[in-house]
Design a protein around this motif. Structure first.
Motif, PDB file in Angstrom:
ATOM      1  N   SER A  81       0.968  -1.139  -0.143  1.00 54.83           N
ATOM      2  CA  SER A  81      -0.036  -0.057   0.009  1.00 54.83           C
ATOM      3  C   SER A  81       0.803   1.284  -0.063  1.00 54.83           C
ATOM      4  O   SER A  81       0.543   2.406  -0.488  1.00 54.83           O
ATOM      5  N   SER A  82       2.225   1.199   0.568  1.00 59.26           N
ATOM      6  CA  SER A  82       2.969   2.117   0.443  1.00 59.26           C
ATOM      7  C   SER A  82       4.559   1.900   0.555  1.00 59.26           C
ATOM      8  O   SER A  82       4.516   1.037   1.394  1.00 59.26           O
ATOM      9  N   VAL A  83       5.533   2.599   0.160  1.00 51.58           N
ATOM     10  CA  VAL A  83       6.673   2.438   0.214  1.00 51.58           C
ATOM     11  C   VAL A  83       7.377   3.775   0.597  1.00 51.58           C
ATOM     12  O   VAL A  83       7.231   4.727  -0.249  1.00 51.58           O
ATOM     13  N   ARG A  84       8.245   3.755   1.654  1.00 57.12           N
ATOM     14  CA  ARG A  84       8.912   5.214   2.066  1.00 57.12           C
ATOM     15  C   ARG A  84      10.218   4.823   2.547  1.00 57.12           C
ATOM     16  O   ARG A  84      10.320   3.862   3.406  1.00 57.12           O
ATOM     17  N   THR A  85      11.137   5.479   2.153  1.00 54.61           N
ATOM     18  CA  THR A  85      12.479   5.421   2.770  1.00 54.61           C
ATOM     19  C   THR A  85      13.090   6.769   3.277  1.00 54.61           C
ATOM     20  O   THR A  85      12.715   7.858   2.724  1.00 54.61           O
ATOM     21  N   LYS A  86      13.960   6.654   4.496  1.00 54.84           N
ATOM     22  CA  LYS A  86      14.342   7.757   5.075  1.00 54.84           C
ATOM     23  C   LYS A  86      15.551   7.510   5.851  1.00 54.84           C
ATOM     24  O   LYS A  86      15.858   6.203   6.153  1.00 54.84           O
ATOM     25  N   TRP A  87      16.394   8.554   5.915  1.00 57.75           N
ATOM     26  CA  TRP A  87      17.580   8.242   6.813  1.00 57.75           C
ATOM     27  C   TRP A  87      17.433   8.637   8.595  1.00 57.75           C
ATOM     28  O   TRP A  87      16.585   9.340   8.666  1.00 57.75           O
ATOM     29  N   GLU A  88      17.914   7.714   9.129  1.00 54.71           N
ATOM     30  CA  GLU A  88      18.034   7.775  10.538  1.00 54.71           C
ATOM     31  C   GLU A  88      19.731   7.703  10.817  1.00 54.71           C
ATOM     32  O   GLU A  88      19.970   6.589  10.896  1.00 54.71           O
ATOM     33  N   GLY A  89      20.257   8.803  11.042  1.00 53.43           N
ATOM     34  CA  GLY A  89      21.520   8.672  11.191  1.00 53.43           C
ATOM     35  C   GLY A  89      22.343   8.219  10.114  1.00 53.43           C
ATOM     36  O   GLY A  89      22.182   8.677   9.093  1.00 53.43           O
ATOM     37  N   VAL A  90      23.195   7.225  10.299  1.00 54.12           N
ATOM     38  CA  VAL A  90      23.895   6.669   8.993  1.00 54.12           C
ATOM     39  C   VAL A  90      22.929   5.518   8.120  1.00 54.12           C
ATOM     40  O   VAL A  90      23.466   4.986   7.268  1.00 54.12           O
ATOM     41  N   ASP A  91      21.910   5.039   9.043  1.00 55.33           N
ATOM     42  CA  ASP A  91      21.150   4.166   8.171  1.00 55.33           C
ATOM     43  C   ASP A  91      20.072   4.611   7.239  1.00 55.33           C
ATOM     44  O   ASP A  91      19.522   5.740   7.599  1.00 55.33           O
TER      45      ASP A  91
END
Length: 264
Positions: A81-91
């Motif tokens: 239903s959804s795909v999202r990508t974000k950075w958390e620090g180095v990940d």
């Protein structure tokens, strides 16, 4: 800890790609319950290549197998239903939400008039077709006949729920299939749950509108889902229970459990 549950295994599969727990950092939460609204699961994967992320598409089929070495099985089959990508620090973390429904665009109907004398089973099957759900089980307490006809309008899941209520029968969606049946009926396999087979801690008794049951936590058990039968043996209580809701949770080093509410 039950020694037979050794070696965590989980695999996420979509678009001819497979992400294995021993090769990727990932986690997931897969709920299940006993109503006709599709459940939404959440899967998270760490540090995927951008080309890989680009191939994880909205509305694509996705499946998750989980269990232990030598004993794995399907715990999720749905569409993204959804795909999202974000950075958390180095990940870089990619979150995939999955709805246990075949086609979200067909969840409402404008108006369909069924002829006089139409049986509820015929309406349920046609409505299930509109959301692309195969009917896995249909055992109605009464196949209600609409002597004056029936007009279907609005959300398909609401229509199915209403018709099933007229039949005195429950309905729910599980692993992209529609089940029309009561929780306490059917030919479900019985899973014997005890501290030796993965029971964690002490079951918590509950009472809800006259319905009695237990909230139970166990090592991840792919056989437990809506309408599964548990033969519980523990210090607090022993007997047969029927699962009405719960969730599977998995990760590399954290939770790898199944939690359920099961009724007597």
């Amino acid at each position: 800890m039950a020694s037979r549950n050794f070696g965590r295994v989980a695999e996420i599969m979509t678009a001819n790609m497979k992400f294995m727990l021993d090769k990727y950092t990932m986690e997931g939460s897969v709920p299940f319950d006993n109503d006709a609204l599709p459940n939404e699961s959440e899967l998270r994967l760490w540090n995927l290549a951008q080309t890989t992320i680009n191939n994880i598409k909205h509305n694509a089929v996705i499946m998750v197998n989980a269990g232990y070495s030598g004993d794995i099985g399907l715990i999720l089959h749905g569409r993204i239903s959804s795909v999202r990508t974000k950075w958390e620090g180095v990940d870089k973390i990619t979150t995939i939400n999955v709805l246990d429904s075949e086609d979200l665009s067909k969840r409402e109907v404008t108006e369909i008039a069924f002829a006089k004398g139409t049986l509820a089973s015929a309406i349920i099957k046609q409505m299930a077709g509109y959301i692309g759900l195969p009917v896995a089980q249909m055992t109605l307490n009464q196949d209600y006949r609409y002597q004056d006809g029936y007009t279907a309008k609005g959300k398909v899941t609401d229509i199915i729920t209403e018709v099933c209520k007229d039949c005195g029968t429950s309905c729910f969606i599980n692993q992209s299939k529609l089940y029309v049946r009561n929780l306490r009926s059917g030919a479900d396999g019985v899973f014997a749950l005890s501290p030796d087979t993965g029971l964690i801690g002490s079951p918590e008794y509950f009472e809800d509108n006259g319905i009695q049951g237990f909230k139970i936590q166990a090592q991840l058990q792919r056989r437990l889902t809506t309408a599964s039968v548990i033969n519980l043996t523990c210090r607090e209580w022993s007997g047969k229970l029927h699962v009405r809701s719960g969730s599977h949770r998995f990760s590399n080093t954290g939770d790898f459990i199944t939690e359920v509410e099961a009724i007597m």
